[in-house]
Write a protein that holds these residues in place. Structure first.
Motif, PDB file in Angstrom:
ATOM      1  N   VAL A 257       0.089  -6.377   1.797  1.00  0.00           N
ATOM      2  CA  VAL A 257      -0.002  -5.717   3.092  1.00  0.00           C
ATOM      3  C   VAL A 257      -0.813  -4.443   2.948  1.00  0.00           C
ATOM      4  O   VAL A 257      -0.764  -3.766   1.915  1.00  0.00           O
ATOM      5  N   GLU A 258      -1.594  -4.127   3.976  1.00  0.00           N
ATOM      6  CA  GLU A 258      -2.309  -2.853   4.065  1.00  0.00           C
ATOM      7  C   GLU A 258      -2.090  -2.297   5.454  1.00  0.00           C
ATOM      8  O   GLU A 258      -2.262  -2.995   6.458  1.00  0.00           O
ATOM      9  N   ALA A 259      -1.712  -1.024   5.537  1.00  0.00           N
ATOM     10  CA  ALA A 259      -1.350  -0.411   6.810  1.00  0.00           C
ATOM     11  C   ALA A 259      -2.552   0.024   7.632  1.00  0.00           C
ATOM     12  O   ALA A 259      -2.531  -0.083   8.861  1.00  0.00           O
TER      13      ALA A 259
ATOM     14  N   GLY B 271      -4.029   0.035  -4.916  1.00  0.00           N
ATOM     15  CA  GLY B 271      -4.806   1.190  -4.507  1.00  0.00           C
ATOM     16  C   GLY B 271      -6.198   0.881  -4.016  1.00  0.00           C
ATOM     17  O   GLY B 271      -6.946   1.791  -3.655  1.00  0.00           O
ATOM     18  N   VAL B 272      -6.575  -0.391  -4.004  1.00  0.00           N
ATOM     19  CA  VAL B 272      -7.883  -0.820  -3.511  1.00  0.00           C
ATOM     20  C   VAL B 272      -7.655  -2.048  -2.644  1.00  0.00           C
ATOM     21  O   VAL B 272      -7.235  -3.095  -3.146  1.00  0.00           O
TER      22      VAL B 272
ATOM     23  N   CYS C   5       0.855  -1.173   0.000  1.00  0.00           N
ATOM     24  CA  CYS C   5       0.000   0.000   0.000  1.00  0.00           C
ATOM     25  C   CYS C   5       0.899   1.233   0.000  1.00  0.00           C
ATOM     26  O   CYS C   5       2.109   1.125   0.169  1.00  0.00           O
ATOM     27  N   THR C   6       0.325   2.388  -0.183  1.00  0.00           N
ATOM     28  CA  THR C   6       1.140   3.595  -0.309  1.00  0.00           C
ATOM     29  C   THR C   6       1.938   3.902   0.958  1.00  0.00           C
ATOM     30  O   THR C   6       2.978   4.552   0.892  1.00  0.00           O
ATOM     31  N   ARG C   7       1.462   3.404   2.100  1.00  0.00           N
ATOM     32  CA  ARG C   7       2.152   3.663   3.364  1.00  0.00           C
ATOM     33  C   ARG C   7       3.228   2.629   3.689  1.00  0.00           C
ATOM     34  O   ARG C   7       3.855   2.703   4.730  1.00  0.00           O
ATOM     35  N   SER C   8       3.419   1.654   2.810  1.00  0.00           N
ATOM     36  CA  SER C   8       4.388   0.603   3.113  1.00  0.00           C
ATOM     37  C   SER C   8       5.495   0.460   2.072  1.00  0.00           C
ATOM     38  O   SER C   8       6.447  -0.283   2.289  1.00  0.00           O
ATOM     39  N   THR C   9       5.409   1.153   0.976  1.00  0.00           N
ATOM     40  CA  THR C   9       6.390   0.951  -0.091  1.00  0.00           C
ATOM     41  C   THR C   9       7.810   1.287   0.340  1.00  0.00           C
ATOM     42  O   THR C   9       8.753   0.550   0.035  1.00  0.00           O
ATOM     43  N   SER C  10       8.004   2.365   1.066  1.00  0.00           N
ATOM     44  CA  SER C  10       9.357   2.744   1.462  1.00  0.00           C
ATOM     45  C   SER C  10       9.951   1.756   2.461  1.00  0.00           C
ATOM     46  O   SER C  10      11.166   1.550   2.500  1.00  0.00           O
ATOM     47  N   VAL C  11       9.107   1.138   3.260  1.00  0.00           N
ATOM     48  CA  VAL C  11       9.572   0.171   4.245  1.00  0.00           C
ATOM     49  C   VAL C  11      10.014  -1.125   3.575  1.00  0.00           C
ATOM     50  O   VAL C  11      11.009  -1.741   3.942  1.00  0.00           O
TER      51      VAL C  11
ATOM     52  N   PRO D 295      -4.153  -3.054  10.591  1.00  0.00           N
ATOM     53  CA  PRO D 295      -3.074  -3.390   9.659  1.00  0.00           C
ATOM     54  C   PRO D 295      -2.941  -4.894   9.486  1.00  0.00           C
ATOM     55  O   PRO D 295      -2.934  -5.646  10.462  1.00  0.00           O
ATOM     56  N   SER D 296      -2.831  -5.319   8.230  1.00  0.00           N
ATOM     57  CA  SER D 296      -2.957  -6.741   7.926  1.00  0.00           C
ATOM     58  C   SER D 296      -2.001  -7.184   6.825  1.00  0.00           C
ATOM     59  O   SER D 296      -1.712  -6.436   5.888  1.00  0.00           O
ATOM     60  N   LEU D 297      -1.545  -8.417   6.968  1.00  0.00           N
ATOM     61  CA  LEU D 297      -0.749  -9.100   5.951  1.00  0.00           C
ATOM     62  C   LEU D 297      -1.513 -10.325   5.506  1.00  0.00           C
ATOM     63  O   LEU D 297      -1.974 -11.109   6.333  1.00  0.00           O
ATOM     64  N   VAL D 298      -1.665 -10.489   4.198  1.00  0.00           N
ATOM     65  CA  VAL D 298      -2.259 -11.709   3.678  1.00  0.00           C
ATOM     66  C   VAL D 298      -1.218 -12.403   2.805  1.00  0.00           C
ATOM     67  O   VAL D 298      -0.365 -11.755   2.196  1.00  0.00           O
TER      68      VAL D 298
END
Length: 274
Positions: free
Chosen positions: A202-204, A184-185, A165-171, A248-251
């Motif tokens: 992943v989604e933050a 984005g969805v 997601c956009t909040r996890s790319t840099s990590v 926040p979730s990881l699948v």
């Protein structure tokens, strides 16, 4: 209620309703856009769809509870409860990007056992039944446009995909073992794992309406759902307001793949204080 639910009735209802709502949304045209307190967007189309879906549920299943993104956030503790995102991907919807859809998850005693997500521009409908340890009668299974889907058996490699997601790319980027994509969805990102096209995602800051339907579909397809944090998502707690709670979730396609990505995304939930 009996431990033998009418799964066919649930599917037929959700399928017909999301198709009807989706057809109207496709023809909605320009809709006034407002920004909510959490920074996400809402349009008159979201509000219209929310009202239509709540009214349909009340008419067909008056004993069922409802949680929706736009209006109802409190879990009342009913045995059966629908969790609805009228338009997942509102930003895409407002910009004419054809990846957005309507998500309907059905909880039994606070945990999802059925999910259906319809993406009108793509003409794709995912649905699944996840019996798990619910004690209900039935057979688990996941489907895309009526055809069974399964997660990938592959090991991560540079030729496989991971949805960020956009909040996890840099990590994730420096040590990610796969190529990354940002869909984005949230629902579509997770469902691509269910189809086998993507190994993990992943989604933050997803909310309960982003994950209820996909929880059932993904696990029915053979995948695993990991909560990033100390508190499990399900079962929902009676009386709790889920309107502002990020989950926040990881699948992943299977538990072994989840163990590869879990250390890489550990900081996602720590940096997601919403």
């Amino acid at each position: 209620m009996s431990t033998s639910p009418d799964w066919t009735r649930f599917e037929a209802f959700a399928r017909a309703l999301t198709a009807r709502v989706g057809e109207r949304l496709l023809a909605f045209g320009d809709a006034a856009v407002e920004q909510k307190a959490d920074g996400s967007l809402v349009t008159e189309a979201d509000l219209w769809a929310d009202g239509e879906i709540r009214a349909a549920i009340a008419a067909e299943f008056p004993e069922h509870g409802v949680i929706t993104e736009e209006t109802e956030h409190l879990f009342s503790g009913t045995e059966w409860c629908w969790v609805v995102d009228p338009i997942d991907g509102t930003t895409n919807f407002t910009r004419g990007i054809p990846i957005w859809g309507t998500s309907m998850g059905l909880l039994y005693c606070g945990t999802p056992v059925f999910g259906l997500v319809h993406f009108p521009p793509l003409q794709q409908t995912f649905h699944g039944i996840w019996i798990g340890d619910s004690g209900l009668d039935g057979q688990s299974g996941a489907f895309l446009n009526g055809k069974p889907i399964r997660t990938s058996p592959d090991e991560p490699s540079s030729n496989h995909l991971f949805n960020a997601c956009t909040r996890s790319t840099s990590v994730l980027q420096p040590s990610l073992p796969c190529k990354s994509r940002v869909v984005g969805v949230c629902t579509y990102s997770f469902l691509l794992v269910a189809t086998g096209a993507v190994l993990a995602a992943v989604e933050a800051i997803p909310k309960v309406w982003d994950i209820a339907a996909t929880w059932a579909i993904l696990q029915a397809a053979g995948g695993t759902f990991e909560q990033l944090g100390s508190e499990p998502v399900f079962p929902l707690q009676t009386g709790r307001d889920y309107g502002s709670q990020a989950l926040p979730s990881l699948v992943a396609s299977r538990p072994a793949v989840a163990t590869v990505f879990a250390p890489l995304v550990e900081s996602v939930w720590k940096n997601s204080r919403f």
